[in-house]
Design an enzyme around this catalytic site. Structure first.
Site, mmCIF file in Angstrom:
data_model
loop_
_atom_site.group_PDB
_atom_site.id
_atom_site.type_symbol
_atom_site.label_atom_id
_atom_site.label_comp_id
_atom_site.label_asym_id
_atom_site.label_seq_id
_atom_site.Cartn_x
_atom_site.Cartn_y
_atom_site.Cartn_z
ATOM 1 N N GLU A 427 43.397 49.545 41.879
ATOM 2 C CA GLU A 427 42.977 49.062 40.559
ATOM 3 C C GLU A 427 43.426 47.626 40.327
ATOM 4 O O GLU A 427 42.704 46.838 39.700
ATOM 5 C CB GLU A 427 43.517 49.982 39.463
ATOM 6 C CG GLU A 427 43.063 51.424 39.555
ATOM 7 C CD GLU A 427 41.548 51.565 39.591
ATOM 8 O OE1 GLU A 427 40.847 50.685 39.043
ATOM 9 O OE2 GLU A 427 41.063 52.536 40.186
ATOM 10 N N HIS A 430 40.855 45.325 41.905
ATOM 11 C CA HIS A 430 39.684 45.122 41.040
ATOM 12 C C HIS A 430 39.984 44.092 39.957
ATOM 13 O O HIS A 430 39.219 43.146 39.738
ATOM 14 C CB HIS A 430 39.290 46.441 40.364
ATOM 15 C CG HIS A 430 38.574 47.397 41.263
ATOM 16 N ND1 HIS A 430 37.440 47.073 41.948
ATOM 17 C CD2 HIS A 430 38.840 48.697 41.562
ATOM 18 C CE1 HIS A 430 37.023 48.131 42.647
ATOM 19 N NE2 HIS A 430 37.864 49.129 42.423
ATOM 20 N N ASP A 502 32.762 52.701 44.849
ATOM 21 C CA ASP A 502 32.630 51.238 44.835
ATOM 22 C C ASP A 502 31.614 50.775 45.867
ATOM 23 O O ASP A 502 30.748 49.938 45.580
ATOM 24 C CB ASP A 502 33.981 50.583 45.146
ATOM 25 C CG ASP A 502 35.027 50.891 44.097
ATOM 26 O OD1 ASP A 502 34.630 51.117 42.952
ATOM 27 O OD2 ASP A 502 36.220 50.911 44.428
#
Length: 652
Positions: A427, A430, A502
């Site tokens: 995360e 990202h 993703d």
């Protein structure tokens, strides 16, 4: 409830009658011994008789030892005279208690007539019940073709809806206001030779308020509102749907000026000839009747048909021609200003805290419909009540956004430290790539707490609504999508299945850049043509209108887009390893990171917007889906990109 009470009463009556028969026909367990008068006299003289009950000519004798006996006296004489004739001792007779039972007519009927009459009464009751049920079935058969439309009376103020109850949709209100004016004063238009608009078709995604604005038209015009779903016309028997259409328009003409609202008209209005049935198909016959009724209106019949659908592409062309549905009103997803107004309406009866900023909520809910916004505030109220609060705070509102998008938190899910670290790096990758590039949406929140199927997520939302997306935006979003994958590979030297969603979204986005948007080196053209099976209502296959050599070029371009995005993401993560470690440390420690804390670590200054408070004077209740899907590290499917406005939020 009325039929249920009737059935319960019939069952109870039947049980009582059966019990009565059982009591009447069942005798005592031990029958009394029958004796003669001479034996009775001997027992009286022996002082063994306690009581004698005289019932006409029958005698019921009770012995002192508890036994029962019966006898019959002489019909012409009394009991005492008969006993004296048989030589009874008067002194012993005086010790016996003699009771004479009256011969009432009711006991005669109960004891003599009723046992024979009761079976006939039961048979007659059963026949009456069967005849009544048959008559009821005949009435249902006669009303089978009647319209099942629900009518909203304009005089009922409790359910009246006006344009004030509909936030946003300014252009739709202006278009429909002419319909309202015509219903109020039709002569104004008829004198100028203007024809009555036959129908209005409301188009738009689910939850955008199509039904609500149709009710608002009826409320503004103060006209009866006939509401029916397209699926309520269709039945197993051919001709029933057409009969219901005729009955519906007959009722509407009697109540004119009136509005007929057909929700989900695509249930009966699909393209004829595309199904498996022939010309006698029930759905097609219903559609034919609708076409005839709409085209057969007189010029002075003040009845307007409003229909709603989110699939205008499957409707029959005969429905869409001028003279039937003359106008098409598009109900689009609300923009940021309209979302603020919708939030104000739904916040009217909710005690919001003073620090609530509705614009912040509107910014985070890009792509939400009115129904989603209503659900968001309702979830926030439920959160506050569950926590024992008397007001709704910003915390509950932000948590509600995530719950509406991904589902509730799964804090009970057991995650070991190694997996928790992988999710944190994923995360953080990202978020780091998204905050570094210039054409991406700002990061709103990062979390490694599981929600739904997602082990963690990075929530990104645009500060303002976007209708047109550029090539540079897609290029940067591809890098953001690959940020988690690259981060895992750099830190651990391996990748996990958490990046599967993703990669799927990145591949679809890259292929759309080549085949749909003309943003690749293959030039400004599209490749492939989607074909839909109207009868099934879903995409079946894509027509290939290019050569095999072109297909290879398309694959090469898709791979090039993804490879270039990988290089960009890798460069950013390698250059900002120190920032990455700070983000991961905070995430492992606190599990969630809000925008302010993330911007402080990244050194980003956020523009301060003017807080918007709820206007408590606004009317209530709009019938209000969300486009923004946060990034997650699990295999949950991302929200499919819209054809005109692709999904602006990265997914993990």
């Amino acid at each position: 409830m009325k039929n249920l009470s009737k059935n319960i009463g019939l069952v109870a009556l039947t049980i009582l009658l059966i019990l009565g028969l059982f009591v009447l026909y069942s005798g005592p367990k031990e029958k009394p011994t029958e004796i003669s008068l001479s034996d009775l006299v001997s027992q009286i003289n022996a002082a063994s008789i306690k009581e004698i009950v005289v019932d006409e000519d029958s005698l019921l004798i009770s012995m002192k030892d508890g036994k029962k006996e019966t006898s019959v006296k002489e019909r012409e004489a009394g009991l005492t005279d008969s006993l004296k004739n048989y030589g009874v001792n008067p002194e012993k007779l005086a010790e016996v208690n003699i009771n004479i039972k009256s011969n009432a007519s009711s006991s005669f009927w109960l004891g003599t007539v009723l046992p024979f009459l009761l079976p006939f009464l039961l048979i007659a009751g059963f026949i009456w019940f069967m005849l009544k049920q048959a008559q009821k079935g005949n009435n249902q058969a006669l009303s089978f073709g009647a319209s099942r439309a629900r009518v909203i009376d304009p005089k009922d103020k409790r359910f009246r809806t006006t344009f004030k109850d509909v936030a946003g949709s300014k252009e739709a209100k202006e278009e429909l206001s002419e319909i309202v004016e015509f219903l109020k004063s039709p002569n104004k238009f008829l004198k100028l030779g203007a024809k009555i608009p036959k129908g209005v078709l409301l188009l738009g995604p689910p939850g955008t308020g199509k039904t609500l604005i149709a009710k608002a038209v009826a409320g503004e015009a103060n006209a009866p509102f006939f509401n029916i779903s397209g699926s309520e016309f269709v039945e197993m028997f051919v001709g029933v749907g057409a009969s219901r259409v005729r009955d519906l328009f007959k009722q509407a003409k009697k109540s004119s000026p009136a509005i007929v609202f057909i929700d989900e008209i695509d249930a009966v209005g699909r393209h004829r000839g595309a199904g498996l049935g022939g010309g006698h198909d029930e759905r097609e016959q219903t559609l034919n009747q609708i076409l005839v009724e709409m085209d057969g209106f007189d010029t002075n019949t003040n009845v307007i048909v409003i229909a709603a659908t989110n699939r205008p592409d499957v409707l029959d062309p005969a429905l869409l021609r001028p003279g039937r549905f003359d106008r098409r009103v598009t109900m689009d997803l609300p923009d940021i200003e309209e979302r603020v107004e919708i939030l104000k309406i739904h916040a009217k009866n909710k005690p919001l805290a003073k620090d609530i900023d509705l614009r912040v909520i509107a910014e985070r809910t890009s792509g939400f419909s009115g129904a989603d916004l209503a659900n968001l505030l309702n979830e926030a109220a439920i959160f506050s009540a569950r926590r024992g609060k008397k007001q709704i705070f910003m915390t509950e509102l932000t948590e509600s956004i995530e719950k509406v998008i991904l589902g509730p938190e799964r804090r009970s899910r057991v995650i070991d430290e190694e997996e928790k670290s992988i999710i944190a790096y994923h995360e953080a990758g990202h978020a780091l790539v998204g905050a570094t590039l210039t054409n991406t949406d700002p990061v709103q929140k990062i979390s490694i707490i599981s929600r739904g199927h997602a082990g963690g997520y990075t929530l990104s939302a645009p500060a303002k609504d976007k209708r047109l997306l550029s090539r540079n935006y897609f290029i940067d979003e591809l890098s953001v999508l690959l940020g988690g994958y690259v981060s895992e590979k750099i830190r651990f030297g391996d990748v996990t299945t958490g990046a599967s969603n993703d990669l799927e979204r990145a591949t679809n986005m890259a292929r759309n850049l080549v085949t749909r948007y003309g943003m690749s080196e293959l030039g400004p053209r599209t490749f492939g043509h989607k074909q839909e099976m109207v009868f099934l209502g879903k995409e079946m296959h894509e027509e290939k209108n290019y050569s095999e050599k072109t297909a290879e070029d398309i694959d090469k371009q898709v791979s090039k887009f993804i490879a270039d995005a990988y290089v960009v993401a890798e460069k950013i993560i390698l250059e900002k390893k120190a920032v990455m470690e700070q983000l991961v440390t905070k995430l492992i420690e606190k599990e969630t990171m809000e925008q302010e804390e993330f911007n402080a670590i990244m050194g980003i200054q956020k523009k301060v917007s003017t807080p918007i408070k709820p206007d408590l004077d606004q009317p209530v209740d709009i019938e209000p889906t969300k486009e923004n899907t946060p990034t997650s590290d699990e295999s949950e499917k991302g929200r499919e990109e819209k054809e005109t406005v692709p999904n602006p939020v990265a997914g993990a």
